[in-house]
Design a protein around this motif. Structure first.
Motif, PDB file in Angstrom:
ATOM      1  N   PRO A 277       9.887   3.294 -36.722  1.00  9.45           N
ATOM      2  CA  PRO A 277       8.678   3.186 -36.194  1.00  9.45           C
ATOM      3  C   PRO A 277       7.800   4.252 -36.203  1.00  9.45           C
ATOM      4  O   PRO A 277       8.237   5.346 -35.383  1.00  9.45           O
ATOM      5  N   GLY A 278       6.633   4.222 -36.551  1.00  9.63           N
ATOM      6  CA  GLY A 278       5.704   5.397 -36.246  1.00  9.63           C
ATOM      7  C   GLY A 278       4.549   5.071 -36.016  1.00  9.63           C
ATOM      8  O   GLY A 278       4.340   3.805 -35.388  1.00  9.63           O
ATOM      9  N   LEU A 279       3.508   6.058 -35.797  1.00  3.05           N
ATOM     10  CA  LEU A 279       1.972   5.515 -35.204  1.00  3.05           C
ATOM     11  C   LEU A 279       1.503   4.340 -36.022  1.00  3.05           C
ATOM     12  O   LEU A 279       0.916   3.446 -35.125  1.00  3.05           O
ATOM     13  N   LEU A 280       1.620   4.147 -37.141  1.00  2.00           N
ATOM     14  CA  LEU A 280       0.624   3.031 -37.767  1.00  2.00           C
ATOM     15  C   LEU A 280       1.335   1.658 -37.213  1.00  2.00           C
ATOM     16  O   LEU A 280       0.666   0.772 -37.218  1.00  2.00           O
ATOM     17  N   ALA A 281       2.592   1.806 -37.372  1.00  2.00           N
ATOM     18  CA  ALA A 281       3.242   0.643 -36.884  1.00  2.00           C
ATOM     19  C   ALA A 281       2.845   0.185 -35.352  1.00  2.00           C
ATOM     20  O   ALA A 281       2.849  -0.956 -35.024  1.00  2.00           O
ATOM     21  N   VAL A 282       2.742   1.083 -34.509  1.00  2.00           N
ATOM     22  CA  VAL A 282       2.416   0.809 -33.164  1.00  2.00           C
ATOM     23  C   VAL A 282       1.097   0.428 -32.967  1.00  2.00           C
ATOM     24  O   VAL A 282       0.635  -0.430 -32.278  1.00  2.00           O
ATOM     25  N   LEU A 339       8.032  -4.703 -33.710  1.00  2.00           N
ATOM     26  CA  LEU A 339       7.485  -3.369 -34.033  1.00  2.00           C
ATOM     27  C   LEU A 339       8.476  -2.915 -35.277  1.00  2.00           C
ATOM     28  O   LEU A 339       7.825  -2.548 -35.965  1.00  2.00           O
ATOM     29  N   ALA A 340       9.720  -3.081 -35.099  1.00  2.00           N
ATOM     30  CA  ALA A 340      10.610  -2.872 -36.140  1.00  2.00           C
ATOM     31  C   ALA A 340      10.382  -3.535 -37.462  1.00  2.00           C
ATOM     32  O   ALA A 340      10.308  -2.970 -38.674  1.00  2.00           O
ATOM     33  N   GLU A 341      10.118  -4.620 -37.562  1.00  2.00           N
ATOM     34  CA  GLU A 341       9.649  -5.368 -38.649  1.00  2.00           C
ATOM     35  C   GLU A 341       8.187  -5.115 -39.154  1.00  2.00           C
ATOM     36  O   GLU A 341       8.176  -4.759 -40.617  1.00  2.00           O
ATOM     37  N   LEU A 342       7.153  -4.697 -38.424  1.00  2.00           N
ATOM     38  CA  LEU A 342       6.040  -4.216 -38.927  1.00  2.00           C
ATOM     39  C   LEU A 342       6.367  -2.853 -39.609  1.00  2.00           C
ATOM     40  O   LEU A 342       5.787  -2.574 -40.620  1.00  2.00           O
ATOM     41  N   SER A 343       7.007  -2.049 -39.254  1.00  2.00           N
ATOM     42  CA  SER A 343       7.309  -0.692 -39.282  1.00  2.00           C
ATOM     43  C   SER A 343       8.072  -0.968 -41.047  1.00  2.00           C
ATOM     44  O   SER A 343       7.452  -0.119 -41.640  1.00  2.00           O
ATOM     45  N   GLY A 344       8.998  -1.718 -41.062  1.00  2.00           N
ATOM     46  CA  GLY A 344       9.590  -1.781 -42.181  1.00  2.00           C
ATOM     47  C   GLY A 344       8.643  -2.246 -43.355  1.00  2.00           C
ATOM     48  O   GLY A 344       8.754  -1.980 -44.512  1.00  2.00           O
ATOM     49  N   ALA A 345       7.774  -3.450 -43.087  1.00  2.00           N
ATOM     50  CA  ALA A 345       6.783  -3.932 -43.865  1.00  2.00           C
ATOM     51  C   ALA A 345       5.817  -3.050 -44.322  1.00  2.00           C
ATOM     52  O   ALA A 345       5.299  -3.055 -45.477  1.00  2.00           O
ATOM     53  N   ILE A 346       5.249  -2.231 -43.390  1.00  2.00           N
ATOM     54  CA  ILE A 346       4.436  -1.278 -43.775  1.00  2.00           C
ATOM     55  C   ILE A 346       4.826  -0.094 -44.945  1.00  2.00           C
ATOM     56  O   ILE A 346       4.145   0.135 -45.867  1.00  2.00           O
TER      57      ILE A 346
END
Length: 452
Positions: A277-282, A339-346
């Protein structure tokens, strides 16, 4: 053997035309059912077209770079079956009145089934060529609404006449060079074999006096680039948005050092090694959480009904810069993602967008958008709303700089956020509160416990 034509199918999402990017087959090739035969570019994405028949390619009607209307023929096949002198028409889409006829009329095309049945006519194609290696175009098309400048030696046809415009003969590299220079090949006299336009012909044409140049030709030192595809759609959308809704922007600069530290800890966890996860996901997660208190930001304005429509699910658009222009693929139900799912999707949507493989359906239905201008080293900006949405959040670059911390000056990670909102839907107090909630989460991730 029977001859079957394949017309440009209706790719959905209101798209009425596409540009042929490339052929994956040639005349004489044997193809099997659903084999990818071509790639077209819509105003939203690159789409691969599968073969609707198994057979032999007998004719290619369109060259790469030509824009084709839905329902116009692309390719003809020779297929096994009863001989016939007339090519088969593209299958029509089934209507609600005749659902049972679906299996009888549909050909096995994966991406569409021809023009819409309720269409009142075909949109005009920008050019109507036949390939250089093909016979002349099979049928006439209506003359364009705005005629090209008349030539002294050419008689003027009656307005009711139809005519075929033959595409000037030139090799693909010469066509590409002509497009880059903004030269209309129809205005160039070819000196090659059988009138082939060569690079030398383009060079000679470019040296003509300015008065002799066509309106589309670039002046010396200029490069004219046709506006089409994604860039054309983006330009139209931005004009529609900028002049269709009263937009206001608020800014907030935040010490995000705790978020930076959280990201480092999360990336060190074995169970999140793949997600990274990075900043954009957070930021995306913070936006979804903050929207609980300010649902107005996840709304749209219904002009016809004069109503504000609030959407429960957050379909989060992520603006992505690609070689073809700006795309905004959508993460559906982003508020239900971890958060992990958002990171992967992005990460997945960014890779897909930059490779040009995002499908049109993935570029619609968004309810709120994030644009990451910080990736370009920019601190802040005033983003323009995605049409139909009430808010867009711009994320600037994280800067390591002196900042007040616990009564002293320290080096901290500092970030500027900018929120543009539709002032018909979102009041200044609501927009400011929403942005402050996001900032509070980034400044102190534990503060999410207060957002209830």
């Amino acid at each position: 053997m029977a001859v079957k034509e394949f017309a440009l199918p209706d790719l959905g999402e209101g798209l009425t035309e596409s540009e042929l990017v490339s052929w994956h087959v040639a005349v004489g090739d044997t193809v099997h059912l659903n084999q990818i035969i071509a790639e077209v570019e819509t105003a939203k994405a690159l789409v691969e077209l599968p073969a609707p028949y198994a057979g032999t390619v007998s004719r290619l009607y369109v060259e790469p770079g030509v824009t084709v209307a839905v329902g116009e023929p692309l390719v003809a096949f020779e297929v096994e079956g009863a001989a016939g002198s007339e090519p088969a028409a593209p299958a029509a889409a089934p209507t609600e009145e005749s659902p049972s006829s679906d299996a009888a009329v549909r050909e096995p095309v994966l991406v569409g089934y021809g023009a819409r049945p309720d269409a009142k006519g075909r949109p005009a194609r920008r050019s109507r060529p036949g390939l250089a290696s093909q016979p002349a175009a099979r049928e006439a098309v209506a003359a364009p609404a705005v005629a090209a400048p008349a030539q002294p030696s050419a008689p003027t046809a009656p307005a009711s006449d139809t005519a075929v415009r033959e595409r000037p003969r030139a090799t693909p590299p010469v066509r590409k060079l002509a497009r880059e220079r903004g030269i209309d090949l129809a205005a160039v006299t070819g000196t090659g074999e059988r009138g082939l336009v060569t690079r030398a012909d383009l060079d000679a044409y470019a040296t003509k006096p300015a008065a002799a140049l066509q309106a589309t030709e670039a002046a010396p030192g200029e490069l004219r680039i046709p506006i089409k595809g994604v860039r054309k759609a983006t330009a139209e959308a931005m004009v529609r948005s900028a002049f269709g809704a009263p937009q206001a922007t608020v800014f907030l600069t935040v010490d995000v050092t705790p978020t930076s530290e959280l990201i480092e800890r999360l990336r060190a966890r074995p169970d999140l090694a793949d997600a990274r996860p990075g900043l954009l996901a957070v930021v995306a997660k913070a936006l979804c959480l903050a929207a609980r208190r300010t649902p107005e930001v996840n709304s749209k304005w219904d002009e016809a009904a004069q109503e504000i429509v609030q959407t429960r699910a957050i379909n989060l658009g992520i603006a992505a810069a690609t070689p073809r222009g700006l795309l905004v693929p959508v993460i559906r139900d982003a508020d239900g993602h971890s958060l992990a799912e958002l990171s992967g999707a992005i990460r997945e949507l960014a890779v897909t967008a930059r490779s040009g493989k995002t499908q049109p359906a993935a570029l619609s239905g968004g309810t709120i958008t994030i644009t990451n201008v910080g990736v370009f080293g920019v601190d802040a900006g005033t983003p323009i709303l995605t049409p139909g949405e009430a808010a867009i959040l711009a994320v600037g670059a994280v800067r390591r700089q002196p900042w007040e911390h616990r009564g002293e000056i320290a080096l901290r990670d500092v970030l500027t956020l900018a929120l543009t909102f539709d002032h018909r839907i979102v009041d200044g107090e609501q927009g400011s509160r929403f942005l402050a909630d996001i900032g509070r989460i980034l400044a102190d991730p534990a503060s999410v416990l207060t957002l209830v």
